[in-house]
Design an enzyme around this catalytic site. Structure first.
Site, mmCIF file in Angstrom:
data_model
loop_
_atom_site.group_PDB
_atom_site.id
_atom_site.type_symbol
_atom_site.label_atom_id
_atom_site.label_comp_id
_atom_site.label_asym_id
_atom_site.label_seq_id
_atom_site.Cartn_x
_atom_site.Cartn_y
_atom_site.Cartn_z
ATOM 1 N N PRO A 21 0.825 -1.211 0.000
ATOM 2 C CA PRO A 21 0.000 0.000 0.000
ATOM 3 C C PRO A 21 0.861 1.264 0.000
ATOM 4 C CG PRO A 21 0.167 -0.815 2.225
ATOM 5 C CD PRO A 21 1.059 -1.685 1.385
ATOM 6 N N TRP A 22 0.222 2.414 0.288
ATOM 7 C CA TRP A 22 0.889 3.703 0.124
ATOM 8 C C TRP A 22 1.297 4.355 1.434
ATOM 9 C CZ3 TRP A 22 -2.374 6.668 2.954
ATOM 10 C CH2 TRP A 22 -3.729 6.303 2.992
ATOM 11 N N LYS A 68 4.910 -4.804 -6.606
ATOM 12 C CA LYS A 68 3.970 -3.801 -7.136
ATOM 13 C C LYS A 68 3.665 -2.771 -6.054
ATOM 14 C CE LYS A 68 -0.342 -2.875 -7.493
ATOM 15 N NZ LYS A 68 -0.263 -1.408 -7.406
ATOM 16 N N PRO A 69 4.252 -1.561 -6.194
ATOM 17 C CA PRO A 69 3.940 -0.495 -5.240
ATOM 18 C C PRO A 69 2.519 0.020 -5.458
ATOM 19 C CG PRO A 69 5.979 -0.053 -6.461
ATOM 20 C CD PRO A 69 5.276 -1.173 -7.162
ATOM 21 N N SER A 70 2.063 0.853 -4.543
ATOM 22 C CA SER A 70 0.735 1.457 -4.685
ATOM 23 C C SER A 70 0.745 2.537 -5.764
ATOM 24 C CB SER A 70 0.313 2.076 -3.357
ATOM 25 O OG SER A 70 -0.789 2.928 -3.563
ATOM 26 N N SER A 110 -5.751 -3.436 2.209
ATOM 27 C CA SER A 110 -7.076 -3.450 2.825
ATOM 28 C C SER A 110 -7.642 -4.869 2.887
ATOM 29 C CB SER A 110 -8.016 -2.573 2.006
ATOM 30 O OG SER A 110 -8.155 -3.130 0.711
ATOM 31 N N LEU A 137 -3.235 -6.983 6.923
ATOM 32 C CA LEU A 137 -4.457 -6.240 6.585
ATOM 33 C C LEU A 137 -4.729 -5.115 7.588
ATOM 34 C CD1 LEU A 137 -6.494 -9.406 5.539
ATOM 35 C CD2 LEU A 137 -5.112 -7.910 4.092
ATOM 36 N N CYS A 164 -2.119 1.054 9.750
ATOM 37 C CA CYS A 164 -2.881 -0.143 10.096
ATOM 38 C C CYS A 164 -2.913 -0.296 11.616
ATOM 39 C CB CYS A 164 -2.237 -1.360 9.458
ATOM 40 S SG CYS A 164 -0.474 -1.449 9.776
ATOM 41 N N GLU A 183 -12.390 0.407 10.407
ATOM 42 C CA GLU A 183 -11.102 1.088 10.236
ATOM 43 C C GLU A 183 -11.333 2.365 9.418
ATOM 44 O OE1 GLU A 183 -8.153 -0.492 7.412
ATOM 45 O OE2 GLU A 183 -6.650 -0.229 8.972
ATOM 46 N N TRP A 187 5.798 -8.722 13.192
ATOM 47 C CA TRP A 187 4.705 -7.824 12.791
ATOM 48 C C TRP A 187 3.627 -8.628 12.079
ATOM 49 C CZ3 TRP A 187 3.490 -3.292 14.439
ATOM 50 C CH2 TRP A 187 2.445 -2.602 13.797
ATOM 51 N N LYS A 198 -7.013 -12.695 13.836
ATOM 52 C CA LYS A 198 -8.387 -12.475 13.341
ATOM 53 C C LYS A 198 -8.347 -11.808 11.956
ATOM 54 C CE LYS A 198 -9.734 -10.672 17.506
ATOM 55 N NZ LYS A 198 -10.690 -10.172 18.505
HETATM 56 P P1 NAD Z 1 -5.526 -1.401 -0.956
HETATM 57 O O1 NAD Z 1 -5.937 -2.762 -0.540
HETATM 58 O O2 NAD Z 1 -6.502 -0.545 -1.649
HETATM 59 O O3 NAD Z 1 -4.261 -1.492 -1.934
HETATM 60 C C1 NAD Z 1 -3.100 -2.213 -1.585
HETATM 61 C C2 NAD Z 1 -2.380 -2.627 -2.861
HETATM 62 O O4 NAD Z 1 -3.202 -3.558 -3.572
HETATM 63 C C3 NAD Z 1 -2.098 -1.487 -3.839
HETATM 64 O O5 NAD Z 1 -0.833 -1.676 -4.411
HETATM 65 C C4 NAD Z 1 -3.193 -1.651 -4.882
HETATM 66 O O6 NAD Z 1 -2.894 -1.138 -6.143
HETATM 67 C C5 NAD Z 1 -3.313 -3.169 -4.934
HETATM 68 N N1 NAD Z 1 -4.601 -3.654 -5.470
HETATM 69 C C6 NAD Z 1 -5.771 -2.988 -5.584
HETATM 70 N N2 NAD Z 1 -6.730 -3.816 -6.092
HETATM 71 C C7 NAD Z 1 -6.136 -5.020 -6.302
HETATM 72 C C8 NAD Z 1 -6.594 -6.271 -6.782
HETATM 73 N N3 NAD Z 1 -7.856 -6.450 -7.162
HETATM 74 N N4 NAD Z 1 -5.720 -7.304 -6.817
HETATM 75 C C9 NAD Z 1 -4.437 -7.153 -6.401
HETATM 76 N N5 NAD Z 1 -3.936 -5.975 -5.942
HETATM 77 C C10 NAD Z 1 -4.773 -4.918 -5.890
HETATM 78 O O7 NAD Z 1 -4.953 -0.698 0.357
HETATM 79 P P2 NAD Z 1 -4.398 0.778 0.522
HETATM 80 O O8 NAD Z 1 -5.545 1.733 0.501
HETATM 81 O O9 NAD Z 1 -3.264 0.990 -0.419
HETATM 82 O O10 NAD Z 1 -3.768 0.703 2.015
HETATM 83 C C11 NAD Z 1 -4.520 0.871 3.159
HETATM 84 C C12 NAD Z 1 -4.818 -0.459 3.829
HETATM 85 O O11 NAD Z 1 -3.623 -1.174 4.055
HETATM 86 C C13 NAD Z 1 -5.454 -0.288 5.202
HETATM 87 O O12 NAD Z 1 -6.526 -1.190 5.356
HETATM 88 C C14 NAD Z 1 -4.324 -0.647 6.158
HETATM 89 O O13 NAD Z 1 -4.751 -1.095 7.419
HETATM 90 C C15 NAD Z 1 -3.598 -1.690 5.380
HETATM 91 N N6 NAD Z 1 -2.207 -1.811 5.866
HETATM 92 C C16 NAD Z 1 -1.883 -2.888 6.630
HETATM 93 C C17 NAD Z 1 -0.585 -3.014 7.144
HETATM 94 C C18 NAD Z 1 -0.203 -4.185 8.017
HETATM 95 O O14 NAD Z 1 0.995 -4.380 8.235
HETATM 96 N N7 NAD Z 1 -1.137 -4.960 8.549
HETATM 97 C C19 NAD Z 1 0.372 -2.042 6.846
HETATM 98 C C20 NAD Z 1 0.012 -0.965 6.060
HETATM 99 C C21 NAD Z 1 -1.296 -0.852 5.567
#
Ligand code: NAD
Length: 476
Positions: free
Chosen positions: A149-150, A174-176, A227, A249, A282, A379, A445, A449
């Site tokens: 994610p970003w 694959k970065p965000s 997410s 997540l 997160c 969240e 980390w 659940k």
């Molecule tokens: P997101 O799920 O929208 O996107 C994450 C990544 O998945 C991005 O690179 C995006 O382009 C890619 N993606 C989007 N649709 C996809 C698909 N259909 N198939 C495969 N990849 C796809 O999440 P976000 O908005 O970038 O980040 C926020 C979320 O990340 C929050 O829910 C946060 O809690 C979670 N997060 C969790 C942790 C952890 O360590 N548990 C750390 C950081 C962020």
């Protein structure tokens, strides 16, 4: 910047249909754009990783460790550029951008050390049965897809890349699409270190590119951070192919404050746990559970502390909190403010978007939030704190555990025995006692659940990219 994908050791232009805008959230304006990778380019990246795997996994571990040390060193050499880019694209205050960079450097250095120890992990296994010998061999899982994610681009990618490379895996990252430039540093460093072509590939893009990677039959494993909604799609692809997956997540974590705490100290921990990275963590401790005996003293001071925070453009001013990173996130947080008004929640601080350019919201506190409120259960991913009061330790534990998530928790108490007892009872992957958001590379980390599957960091982060093989020989 058009040559933004790193495939088979070459920088190439995107051939996908999506155009990605790279924004400065403090201005709400784009400052760069690039074309996403096409599905065919994702194929090329996976093929390059597959082609590079045999030679890479055959390298000795100390050679891989030297590359990882090179990553750590070169991240340091790019320090100012990477800090500025995180401030500009994420909206991070300078000190937070610095911490992220140092975390990424520490991660590469740590896994360099673990890589060096790998040969000693391949050992003989003592058997109770005579006539046989057995030995363990830890092998790389193979070609891995990494989707991130970003919110902490340098860090989240380092937590995956460093152990994967240490284990001997080849990768496609694959970065965000919200922060597609920051992790290009990893490709530039790979180039400059002479990392063999195909060992590290980077494809940028939106959902289509992510799905092309997570559905790809050429991967041996996928590690995803993001997410829950996308995580479940990623898990479905993994299940369709019976392939291992790590999922990091979301969260809705509790901070439990007992009445023996120093009020000012507790306020400091609470504020940091919800406003760091503008609450886009997160691990944000977004559910405050405060004991009756301290609530009356604490809540007004918490309100004052949140209202005193300097919110602004990190590139232009001295700030404690920057903007939200994307317009989508800003609109999402604004929609929770609307829900709070509809639900009639008591707002002690903030509760509004800022009337200025860019994607700013004010640090927010709602008190006595009902347990079934959407703001208590979902969240939000912004600087929005919800508070409830409790009377007893048992009540605090029950309320903290009453969530579909289980990522982290913070316990604040002067009674360390009690704090340890509560920490043991919390259903989460990481607990902080009298500290907040302190993550060390040596510890694990990951969540329980709905917060995910698997662990990153520490030796567990390395195991996630290893497969255990046993060789058993008949001695007769
Ligand atoms: P997101 O799920 O929208 O996107 C994450 C990544 O998945 C991005 O690179 C995006 O382009 C890619 N993606 C989007 N649709 C996809 C698909 N259909 N198939 C495969 N990849 C796809 O999440 P976000 O908005 O970038 O980040 C926020 C979320 O990340 C929050 O829910 C946060 O809690 C979670 N997060 C969790 C942790 C952890 O360590 N548990 C750390 C950081 C962020």
């Amino acid at each position: 910047m058009t040559t933004s994908h790193y495939i088979a050791g070459r920088w190439v232009e995107g051939q996908g249909s999506d155009c990605i805008s790279v924004n400065d959230p403090a201005l709400g304006q784009p400052f760069a754009e690039l074309l996403a990778a096409s599905v065919a380019q994702v194929d090329q990246a996976v093929a390059a990783a597959r082609g590079a795997l045999p030679a890479w996994k055959a390298t000795n571990a100390s050679e891989r460790a030297a590359y990882l040390r090179g990553f750590a060193e070169q991240l340091g050499q790019r320090r100012e550029a990477l800090i500025t880019l995180q401030m500009r694209n994420n909206g991070k205050p300078r000190h937070e951008a610095e911490i992220d960079l140092d975390d990424a450097i520490a991660t590469f250095s740590y896994y360099a050390e673990l890589a060096e120890q790998l040969p000693s992990k391949n050992r003989d296994v003592p058997l109770a049965t005579p006539g046989f010998s057995a030995r363990t061999r830890l092998e790389p899982v193979g070609v891995v897809g990494l989707i991130v994610p970003w919110n902490f681009p340098l860090v989240t990618s380092a937590w995956k890349l460093a152990p994967a490379l240490a284990a001997g895996c080849s990768v496609v990252l694959k970065p965000s699409e919200v922060t597609p430039l920051i992790e290009q540093a990893y490709g530039q460093i790979a180039d400059s270190l002479g990392l063999p072509a195909g060992v590290l590939n980077i494809v940028n893009g939106k959902a289509e590119t992510g799905a092309a990677l997570s559905n790809h039959s050429g991967l041996d494993k996928l590690s995803f951070t993001g997410s829950n909604s996308v995580g479940s799609q990623v898990m479905r692809s993994a299940s369709a192919q019976c392939r291992p997956v790590t999922l990091e997540l979301g969260g809705k974590s509790a901070i439990v404050v007992f009445d023996d705490c120093d009020v000012d100290q507790a306020v400091e921990w609470i504020v940091a746990g919800i406003t760091w990275n503008a609450g886009q963590m997160c691990s944000a401790t977004s559910r405050l559970l405060v004991q009756d005996g301290i609530a009356t003293a604490l809540l007004p001071r918490l309100q004052a502390a949140l209202e005193k925070l300097r919110v602004g453009n990190p590139l232009a001013e001295e700030v404690d909190m920057g903007p939200l990173t994307s317009q989508a996130q800003w609109l999402k947080v604004a929609s929770y403010f609307a829900t709070a008004r509809e639900e009639g929640l008591q707002c002690l601080a903030g509760g509004k978007v800022l009337d200025r350019e860019g994607w700013f919201v004010s640090p927010t506190l709602y008190s006595d939030v009902p347990k079934d409120s959407r703001l208590w259960t979902e969240e939000i991913f912004g600087p929005v704190l919800c508070a409830r009061r409790f009377a007893t330790e048992e009540q605090a534990i029950a309320e903290a555990n009453d969530s579909r998530f289980g990522l982290v928790a913070t316990v604040c108490s002067a009674d360390l025995e009690r704090a340890e007892r509560v920490a043991d009872a919390l259903e989460v992957g990481h607990v902080w006692i009298n500290s907040v958001q302190a993550v060390f590379v040596e510890t694990s980390w990951g969540g329980t659940k709905g917060s995910g599957i698997g662990r990153e960091l520490g030796p567990w982060g390395l195991s996630a990219y290893q497969s255990v093989k046993h060789v058993t020989r008949c001695l007769g």
